[in-house]
Write a protein that holds these residues in place. Structure first.
Motif, PDB file in Angstrom:
ATOM      1  N   ILE A 119     -11.085  -9.393 -23.241  1.00  0.00           N
ATOM      2  CA  ILE A 119      -9.736  -8.967 -23.608  1.00  0.00           C
ATOM      3  C   ILE A 119      -9.341  -7.869 -22.628  1.00  0.00           C
ATOM      4  CG2 ILE A 119      -8.257  -7.969 -25.391  1.00  0.00           C
ATOM      5  CD1 ILE A 119     -10.177  -8.977 -27.494  1.00  0.00           C
ATOM      6  N   ARG A 122      -6.029  -3.922 -23.884  1.00  0.00           N
ATOM      7  CA  ARG A 122      -5.611  -3.903 -25.294  1.00  0.00           C
ATOM      8  C   ARG A 122      -5.424  -2.454 -25.735  1.00  0.00           C
ATOM      9  NH1 ARG A 122      -6.160  -6.699 -30.221  1.00  0.00           N
ATOM     10  NH2 ARG A 122      -5.662  -8.525 -28.946  1.00  0.00           N
ATOM     11  N   ASN A 159      -3.002  -4.306 -32.959  1.00  0.00           N
ATOM     12  CA  ASN A 159      -3.564  -3.180 -32.206  1.00  0.00           C
ATOM     13  C   ASN A 159      -4.647  -2.435 -32.983  1.00  0.00           C
ATOM     14  OD1 ASN A 159      -0.327  -3.156 -31.267  1.00  0.00           O
ATOM     15  ND2 ASN A 159      -1.844  -3.087 -29.632  1.00  0.00           N
ATOM     16  N   LEU A 176      -3.149 -13.099 -24.992  1.00  0.00           N
ATOM     17  CA  LEU A 176      -4.435 -12.635 -24.474  1.00  0.00           C
ATOM     18  C   LEU A 176      -5.349 -13.822 -24.190  1.00  0.00           C
ATOM     19  CD1 LEU A 176      -5.070  -9.639 -26.854  1.00  0.00           C
ATOM     20  CD2 LEU A 176      -4.400  -9.536 -24.475  1.00  0.00           C
TER      21      LEU A 176
END
Length: 389
Positions: A119, A122, A159, A176
């Motif tokens: 990822i 983020r 988040n 993502l």
């Protein structure tokens, strides 16, 4: 810190809380060889006709030479003696709950084994620890009205990063990189009328790394993915991927997990089970305040295991904080009765990891046990090992 190649094996375990130390000087290769031992507050030196071994102690540890006592000879081990030390307390451990996952920071998730980005960038607004696995039952016990959290699993928002005992829960958005679940059917055993085993396909939720094919975690729902702490490194996006030897990383993560769980839940016994539900190891924490200082002769028999190459580099002389554990392997039907008893004991906590990582951990424990002086390798029916912090 250095040691001559042909020097005497030296093993020193310092207990910070007890302010004491056990010193073991290994037997020379040829019996009856004279040995000159010199102990100062900051160093230890052993001279024999074969060579000289000298250990320099860390700045926070000082020996008390006048306190030496309990000298005895143990066949196969060498000389044992105890002495007092002046050692500073362990620096406060960085909680796994905050492992490079600071709120309001852009972070990148990497595969620890190969460095593949899982990822990217983020922003973590909330980084929160999850309650224990029995929190729902506690709510039912204490609430005088219907449980307001019934059938409401704790899933992270976009988040968020929720932290479990040995895993991270994150929400994967469509923009993502999506980890690729394996689609091959899993073999499950179902008894038939003919007492044979049949294969029953079921959905496979494993999440694997695209590059190295290591299992990283599992999909919990269409949006939520569980990543195991032993497989993922989370770094602020402005930092580069840190190259950490695999065995060192696994030991450090497991040691931190054990210390945090034993402190939070007042339990010192753990079962280490794979994602398949099988128990691989029984662990019992003895203490978490050990500092091990040693000078070892190199071992050639272990070099074929790439997982342990970084351990070999430290064999000539090293000092490290460690968690001292007792363990029993449970593979190949070993210790079935003991494992069953531990699983049914509510005071024993279960730690779940990928099955391959459980085997890695068992290999690391076995290697560490094999490098200890023979008299320290067993305690009752358990084997002894140190997990480096």
């Amino acid at each position: 810190m250095g040691a001559a190649a042909a020097g005497t094996r030296v093993f020193l375990e310092v207990r910070r809380r007890l302010q004491s130390a056990l010193l073991i000087l290994g037997e020379p290769k040829e019996g009856g060889v004279s040995m000159d031992i010199s102990i100062t507050p900051s160093s230890l030196q052993v001279k024999t006709p074969e060579g000289c071994t000298e250990l320099q102690l860390p700045a926070e540890v000082r020996l008390v030479p006048s306190s030496c006592g309990g000298l005895r000879y143990v066949p196969g081990d060498g000389l044992h003696l105890r002495l007092q030390v002046r050692a500073e307390s362990n620096a406060k451990l960085v909680s796994i709950f905050n492992q490079s996952s600071q709120a309001q920071e852009c972070c990148t998730f990497y595969c620890q084994s190969c460095g593949e980005v899982i990822i990217r960038d983020r922003e973590l607004i909330r980084v929160l620890p999850l309650p224990s696995e029995n929190w729902g039952a506690l709510v039912e016990e204490w609430c005088c009205h219907p449980d307001p959290f019934a059938n409401k699993p704790l899933h992270p928002q976009e988040n968020d990063c929720f932290i479990g005992d040995s895993f991270f829960l994150v929400n994967l958005r469509s923009d993502l990189w999506q980890p690729r679940p394996e689609l091959a059917p899993v073999e499950t055993c179902c008894p038939s009328s003919e007492n044979h085993l049949k294969l029953k396909p079921k959905a496979n939720t494993k999440v694997i790394c695209k590059r190295c094919k290591v299992m990283l975690g599992e999909t919990m729902s269409s949006e939520t993915t569980k990543f195991y702490m032993t497989e993922i490194i989370i770094q602020p996006s402005e930092r580069n991927f840190p190259i950490i030897p695999r065995s060192q990383f696994v030991q450090s993560i497991i040691a931190q997990c054990l210390v945090e769980l034993s402190t939070a839940r007042s339990t010192f016994r753990f079962t280490v089970q794979g994602h398949d539900g099988k128990v691989y190891i029984l662990l019992w924490i003895l203490n978490s305040d050990s500092l091990v200082i040693e000078s070892l002769r190199s071992s050639k028999s272990i070099k074929k295991f790439s997982l342990l190459e970084d351990i070999l580099k430290a064999d000539s002389g090293s000092a490290w904080n460690a968690v001292k554990v007792l363990y029993q392997p449970c593979i190949k039907s070993r210790n079935e009765k003991l494992s069953s008893a531990w699983e049914s004991d509510i005071s024993i906590h279960s730690l779940t990891l990928p099955s391959a990582t459980c085997l890695e951990l068992l290999l690391i424990l076995s290697r560490n046990n094999a490098t200890l002086p023979p008299s320290l390798r067993y305690m009752n029916s358990f084997q002894v090992a140190f997990l480096k912090m």
